[in-house]
Enzyme design. Sequence first.
Site, PDB file in Angstrom:
ATOM      1  N   LYS A 112       0.878  -1.172   0.000  1.00  0.00           N
ATOM      2  CA  LYS A 112       0.000   0.000   0.000  1.00  0.00           C
ATOM      3  C   LYS A 112       0.912   1.216   0.000  1.00  0.00           C
ATOM      4  CE  LYS A 112      -3.421   2.254   2.913  1.00  0.00           C
ATOM      5  NZ  LYS A 112      -3.615   3.346   1.984  1.00  0.00           N
ATOM      6  N   CYS A 420      10.243  35.969  18.806  1.00  0.00           N
ATOM      7  CA  CYS A 420      11.036  36.961  19.518  1.00  0.00           C
ATOM      8  C   CYS A 420      11.110  38.201  18.640  1.00  0.00           C
ATOM      9  CB  CYS A 420      12.435  36.420  19.773  1.00  0.00           C
ATOM     10  SG  CYS A 420      13.529  37.673  20.427  1.00  0.00           S
TER      11      CYS A 420
HETATM   12  S1  IVH Z   1      -6.408  -0.440  -5.020  1.00  0.00           S
HETATM   13  C1  IVH Z   1     -11.237   0.860  -5.285  1.00  0.00           C
HETATM   14  N1  IVH Z   1      -3.878  -0.774  -4.514  1.00  0.00           N
HETATM   15  O1  IVH Z   1      -4.816   3.430  -0.706  1.00  0.00           O
HETATM   16  C2  IVH Z   1      -9.929   1.336  -4.782  1.00  0.00           C
HETATM   17  N2  IVH Z   1      -4.930   1.163  -3.636  1.00  0.00           N
HETATM   18  O2  IVH Z   1      -6.612   3.257   1.577  1.00  0.00           O
HETATM   19  C3  IVH Z   1      -8.831   0.436  -5.267  1.00  0.00           C
HETATM   20  N3  IVH Z   1      -3.419   2.640  -2.410  1.00  0.00           N
HETATM   21  O3  IVH Z   1      -7.730   4.467  -2.391  1.00  0.00           O
HETATM   22  C4  IVH Z   1      -7.528   0.863  -4.749  1.00  0.00           C
HETATM   23  N4  IVH Z   1      -1.593   1.442  -2.688  1.00  0.00           N
HETATM   24  O4  IVH Z   1      -5.351   5.507  -3.019  1.00  0.00           O
HETATM   25  C5  IVH Z   1      -4.949   0.019  -4.327  1.00  0.00           C
HETATM   26  N5  IVH Z   1      -1.620  -1.210  -4.204  1.00  0.00           N
HETATM   27  C6  IVH Z   1      -2.686  -0.424  -4.012  1.00  0.00           C
HETATM   28  C7  IVH Z   1      -2.611   0.783  -3.285  1.00  0.00           C
HETATM   29  C8  IVH Z   1      -3.768   1.546  -3.120  1.00  0.00           C
HETATM   30  C9  IVH Z   1      -2.106   2.554  -2.170  1.00  0.00           C
HETATM   31  C10 IVH Z   1      -4.248   3.757  -1.940  1.00  0.00           C
HETATM   32  C11 IVH Z   1      -5.382   4.112  -2.859  1.00  0.00           C
HETATM   33  C12 IVH Z   1      -6.609   3.712  -2.086  1.00  0.00           C
HETATM   34  C13 IVH Z   1      -6.151   3.884  -0.679  1.00  0.00           C
HETATM   35  C14 IVH Z   1      -7.014   3.083   0.269  1.00  0.00           C
END
Ligand code: IVH
Length: 664
Positions: A112, A420
């Site tokens: 993520k 200051c």
């Molecule tokens: S899939 C329908 N894959 O984290 C949404 N999101 O907390 C599908 N994000 O909204 C998103 N890495 O902005 C996906 N490998 C990843 C991701 C990822 C970061 C973000 C993204 C998402 C948010 C959710």
Amino acid sequence: MNKQDYLELCQEIRRHDIAYYIHAQASIPDYDYDQLYQKLLSLEKKHPEWVTPDSPSQKVGGVVLTEFRQITHRIPMQSLDNTYSEAELRDFAARVDRLLEGREVVWILEPKVDGVAVSLRYEKGRLVSAATRGDGVTGDDITENIRTIRQLPLEIPGTPDVLEVRGEVYMSFPSFQQLNRMREEAGEPLFANARNASAGTLKLLDSKLVAKRPLSLVLYGAGEITGAGLEKQSDFLKALAGWGFPVPEWWATVRGVDALLEALHELDGRRRSFNYPTDGAVIKVDSFEQRGWLGSTSKAPRWAIAYKFAPEQAETTLRAVTFQVGRSGVITPVAELEPVQLSGTTVSRATLHNFEEIKRKDIRVGDRVVVEKAGEIIPAVVKVQTSQRPKQAQVITAPSVCPCPRQSSELAWEGLFYKCTHALCPGQTKRRLQHFAHRGAMDIEGLGEALVEQLVDKGMLSNFADIYRLRTEDVAGLERMGRKSAENLIHAITQSKVQPLWRLIFGLGIPHVGAGLARKLAAAYPDLDALISATVEELIQVEDVGEIVARSIYETFRRPEMLELLEQLRQAGLNFQSRQEIGKDGPLKGLTFVITGTLSKPRPSFESEIRSLGGEVTGSVSSKTSYVLAGDEAGSKLDKARKLGVKVINEAEFENLARPSGGL
Ligand code: IVH
């Protein structure tokens, strides 16, 4: 070079970009790459008609917007349900199994990425637009800013007619740290973490500024796509990589929840080596068909969940709170902690940001506190264990006077900060002198932080000019200062008088003027006096100087104490001339120029460029004049040049002379 050669050059540069940014393996040395890039730029200058939006040079945009256009996502950008608990992850997997009525599920687990979500739309292989998530339905049109990301292919053959790809814009740790260092030097507020820095950068309306802050991108998701014929996420990621898009460098497909948890732990072990900040994992059903069966709730899909790793924290005792005064007088409270191990380093100090923060969190001296490092450079106190509060814990009161040794200057409350207000505050004086002498500014070897402290405390230094009044016998005998070191110091001080002008401009500590800008100012004016007398309107003409910066410079040079100080520095013999930067063997050596007419930059800027490249500038045309650089509406000087047979050149021709390596 004909157009075919130009197109081949574009291709070659794109290939190197892919090798460098996507495969993280440079295919040629940086220097050679820069040469190719310069060649491209000079060709494009000669043949602007050849340039298309997908030239490698166009990735650095130049359009300044007044506001972002809005783009409605054809397919909304949803968010994900979040969990920090492995038990909830098991529940999620069980729910999916139930909904799929026993069909086998292949899970895909990806990092993520902790960045800013964006959606990019390609039509017939060309990037046509890029948008932020916004409210999920409509986002900001950030196409120009996205074009500055060099990793990103702008044109890709063989892709589906419509290809919307989604992912995260992020800033790598080294770029983030460098950006903060530059902001610190320029006296601008620091970004707390890399995510804020990327979000702040994408919000800039001037893509030229964006281009200077290296953003990166990683893609993992699909928006609208026509006719790709892909059946699962793992194939989609492979296809993305094949088209030249940056994708996560690690992901795993697994069956069964136990294997899923194992993969999660593997990711936790690896993620610190990734180029981007990762705060967790996204667990998705791999099959697109199964995703369709599962569907979405109004907020998030049922086929994916985000698992967040707990940020690294440690608990310790707050021993004391100290206060620091910065160069501009801002007072920062600092937590002095019982040393504790956190993410591999020993932490004994943490920032408390400001007094509002202390009040809001009700932090007291003696408390057990939780410190956290979540991509930030400086750890922060995030929580107080109020239940464990000792009876003698003390409420933190703001200082009523400046924490500097003088301890008498009144403080003013300015929004979130105490400041200051004393012009002669020794705390500020020390920070300013340390900045003036440090390596990036006047570079006075031996005049380090500790010595500045001593000299200020002893009343021997109170401003920049005092540095040039120090004598060997004054400093010999100070703490850790023998006769020889004292002599060396005085020698270094004397030598600093001939430093290039930009170092002096930077050293003065004008708010918003960092080292890079100081160089540009020095290049744009023949000497410091010309800079001092420049109006706001004139200053704005200098590259990278906007209204706020121009005002800051203008006002600094209207303050009587600054003018008095500069006079003393002049008397001390400091160099005020840009010309000192002359490259004696520059490409314009031995050439005499006369400048006339209206050019794209102020005349002093050309003058100092010519001088810095070894040439000379005179006011009137004679048979000794080598070139007349003529802009629009050039008058009598042009006529005289023609009469005498002196060569007349325009700006483009001048650039070719000045940069012969670029002239092909
Ligand atoms: S899939 C329908 N894959 O984290 C949404 N999101 O907390 C599908 N994000 O909204 C998103 N890495 O902005 C996906 N490998 C990843 C991701 C990822 C970061 C973000 C993204 C998402 C948010 C959710």
